[in-house]
Design an enzyme around this catalytic site. Structure first.
Site, PDB file in Angstrom:
ATOM      1  N   ARG A 394       0.842  -1.205   0.000  1.00 52.24           N
ATOM      2  CA  ARG A 394       0.000   0.000   0.000  1.00 52.24           C
ATOM      3  C   ARG A 394       0.874   1.252   0.000  1.00 52.24           C
ATOM      4  O   ARG A 394       0.578   2.228  -0.692  1.00 52.24           O
ATOM      5  CB  ARG A 394      -0.932   0.019   1.208  1.00 52.24           C
ATOM      6  CG  ARG A 394      -1.940   1.185   1.178  1.00 52.24           C
ATOM      7  CD  ARG A 394      -2.836   1.206   2.405  1.00 52.24           C
ATOM      8  NE  ARG A 394      -3.949   2.134   2.236  1.00 52.24           N
ATOM      9  CZ  ARG A 394      -3.912   3.436   2.522  1.00 52.24           C
ATOM     10  NH1 ARG A 394      -2.794   3.982   2.991  1.00 52.24           N
ATOM     11  NH2 ARG A 394      -4.980   4.194   2.353  1.00 52.24           N
ATOM     12  N   CYS A 395       1.969   1.212   0.771  1.00 51.89           N
ATOM     13  CA  CYS A 395       2.868   2.371   0.845  1.00 51.89           C
ATOM     14  C   CYS A 395       3.457   2.727  -0.513  1.00 51.89           C
ATOM     15  O   CYS A 395       3.780   3.885  -0.767  1.00 51.89           O
ATOM     16  CB  CYS A 395       4.015   2.088   1.815  1.00 51.89           C
ATOM     17  SG  CYS A 395       3.556   2.036   3.550  1.00 51.89           S
ATOM     18  N   MET A 396       3.618   1.736  -1.383  1.00 56.74           N
ATOM     19  CA  MET A 396       4.305   1.968  -2.656  1.00 56.74           C
ATOM     20  C   MET A 396       3.386   2.439  -3.769  1.00 56.74           C
ATOM     21  O   MET A 396       3.840   2.628  -4.903  1.00 56.74           O
ATOM     22  CB  MET A 396       5.023   0.680  -3.091  1.00 56.74           C
ATOM     23  CG  MET A 396       6.217   0.337  -2.226  1.00 56.74           C
ATOM     24  SD  MET A 396       7.162  -1.060  -2.870  1.00 56.74           S
ATOM     25  CE  MET A 396       6.103  -2.427  -2.437  1.00 56.74           C
TER      26      MET A 396
END
Length: 405
Positions: A394-396
C-alpha cells in the site's frame, strides 16, 4: 480523470508508482539514518521485485500504471516549470543562483533524475568545469537524493472530496511532496482535475500530514491518523475542507502512539472490502483516542465544524461505519511472535486492487494464510529488498482512479 477516490478497495483503474533507481544507490551505512533508512538495499534485486509488483497490477487489473520519472519529464517539458522546480530543489542547499548555469548543461531527463536521485559536486563538475564550488567537497550533494520516493503513498492522498498534498514531517522528505505536487498541478493529464483539499491557500508552513495516515472508510467517511508524522492542526484543516466541500460527512482523528512501528494509520489497519478489515491487534489496542469532526454550519465564507471526543474504541467506530464488519488479525492464529515479525514487515499494509483481492509481501505467510482462509485472493510478491525501507505494497502505490462503490 476525476482525482477523487471513494473507497480503498474498488477495482483499480489507475495508479502512480515509482521504480527505485539511482537514489537507492546513494544510500551507505553512514548516511542511511540521515536519509531515513534502517538498511542498505541491493538496487538490482529491488528493481526486479518492484517490476514483479508492477506487472501483477497490470496483468490482473488492466490498470494504467503511471511512472513518476516519465511524468516528471513530461511536466518539465515546459521551460518555466523546469526552471522553477530546479531552482526550488537547489534552494535546499542555498545554491539556487546556479539554476541557469545547470539548466544550460543538463537535459530534461538528467534534470528529472537529479530531482529524484540528487546530484553531487563532482558529477556537476564533469558537466560544468568552471562552476565555482571550491568550498564544497566533491562528494557533497548539491541536490540531496529522495530514496523514500518509491513509497508513493506518503506525498499525497486522494479522498472522496479531493486531493490532499502532504506537508512532510521530516525535512529530508519534503522535496518528495514538492515534486509530486508540481507534477499534479502542471501535468496535462491532471492539472484540470484537482480539487485541492490541503494545504490551505495562503497558509505558510502548513502543519504536517502524510498520505499514509489517510484512509477512506466510505464515500461519506475518512479516517486520519494523528501519528508520528501527522499533526492535529493539519487534521483539523483537512476535516474542515472536506466537510465544507460536502461529499464527506464524517472525519475521524485517530490518535496513535508516536512510535516507528505505528508510523502511519495504514500500519494499523487496511480495508479490503465493504465489510472486511485487516488489523494489527496490538496497534488497535494502543489507539489512545478517537475524535469525530462533523459540519456545524456552512455559510459560504464561514465554515464551522464540531469536534467530539468519542468514548468508544476504534474498533467500535469501524463497526458503526462498516455494517457486518469482519476482522482479520495480522499473523493469523493469535501467535504474537508471528504478528510482531509480520508487523515489522508491514503485514497489515496490503494493497487492495479490487474487493477481497490484495497484493501482499510473500514473507508475511501467516497473514496471507489468514487472508486466504477468509476468501481473500492474495497475490504475493517477493520483498527481500523492497521491505528494507519499512513500507508495504500500500505504501508503494498512490491510486488515482478506482471503480466507484
Amino acid at each position: 480523470m476525476d482525482l477523487r477516490i471513494n473507497s480503498e478497495f474498488g477495482t483499480l483503474k489507475a495508479v502512480l508508482m515509482h521504480r527505485p533507481g539511482k537514489e537507492i544507490d546513494r544510500l551507505t551505512p553512514y548516511n542511511k539514518e540521515l536519509l531515513l533508512f534502517e538498511d542498505v538495499p541491493y538496487l538490482e534485486a529491488m528493481q526486479q521485485e518492484h517490476d514483479y509488483f508492477t506487472n501483477i497490477i497490470k496483468q490482473t487489473t488492466g490498470a494504467k500504471v503511471y511512472g513518476l520519472h516519465e511524468l516528471l519529464m513530461e511536466t518539465m517539458a515546459d521551460d518555466e516549470i523546469l526552471f522553477k522546480m530546479m531552482e526550488e530543489a537547489l534552494s535546499f542547499s542555498r545554491l539556487s543562483h546556479f539554476t541557469e548555469s545547470i539548466l544550460g548543461r543538463l537535459s530534461t531527463s538528467e534534470c528529472a533524475t537529479a530531482l529524484i536521485a540528487g546530484i553531487k559536486v563532482h558529477e556537476l563538475k564533469k558537466k560544468i568545469s568552471k562552476l565555482p564550488l571550491v568550498d564544497l567537497m566533491d562528494y557533497a550533494f548539491i541536490i540531496p537524493p529522495c530514496p523514500n520516493l518509491y513509497f508513493q503513498r506518503d506525498p499525497a492522498a486522494l479522498t472522496p472530496g479531493g486531493m490532499v498534498f502532504s506537508s512532510m514531517k521530516m525535512e529530508g522528505r519534503q522535496r518528495e511532496a514538492n515534486v509530486i505536487r508540481s507534477v499534479f498541478e502542471n501535468h496535462p493529464d491532471f492539472k484540470d482535475n484537482i480539487n485541492k483539499i490541503y494545504p490551505i491557500d495562503g497558509h505558510k508552513d502548513p502543519a504536517c500530514i502524510e498520505g499514509g495516515d489517510v484512509i477512506v472508510i466510505s464515500d461519506k467517511a475518512v479516517a486520519i491518523g494523528n501519528s508520528e508524522r501527522t499533526d492535529e492542526k493539519a487534521i483539523y484543516h483537512v476535516a474542515k475542507s472536506l466537510l465544507a466541500e460536502g461529499t464527506v460527512e464524517r472525519v475521524y482523528e485517530v490518535h496513535l502512539p508516536k512510535r516507528r512501528n505505528f508510523m502511519h494509520l495504514d500500519t494499523v489497519f487496511t480495508i479490503l472490502d465493504e465489510n472486511l478489515v485487516l488489523t494489527y491487534p496490538d496497534a488497535m489496542e494502543a489507539v489512545l483516542q478517537t475524535s469525530l469532526y462533523t459540519l456545524k454550519s456552512n455559510d459560504g465564507d464561514q465554515v464551522h465544524i464540531k469536534r467530539t471526543v468519542l468514548k468508544e474504541s476504534l474498533l467500535t467506530v469501524l463497526e458503526k461505519e462498516i455494517p457486518y464488519l469482519e476482522i482479520i488479525h495480522l499473523g493469523g492464529d493469535g501467535n504474537k511472535d508471528y504478528a510482531l515479525r509480520e508487523q515489522w514487515f508491514d503485514g497489515a499494509n496490503v494493497f487492495a486492487i479490487g474487493p477481497r483481492k490484495v497484493i501482499s509481501y510473500r514473507r508475511n505467510k501467516h497473514t496471507n494464510r489468514a487472508l486466504r482462509d477468509m476468501g481473500v485472493e492474495v497475490l504475493d510478491i517477493p520483498s527481500s529488498e523492497l521491505s528494507r525501507g519499512l513500507g508495504g505494497p500500500r505504501c508503494m502505490t498512490m491510486p488515482l482512479s478506482r471503480s466507484k462503490i
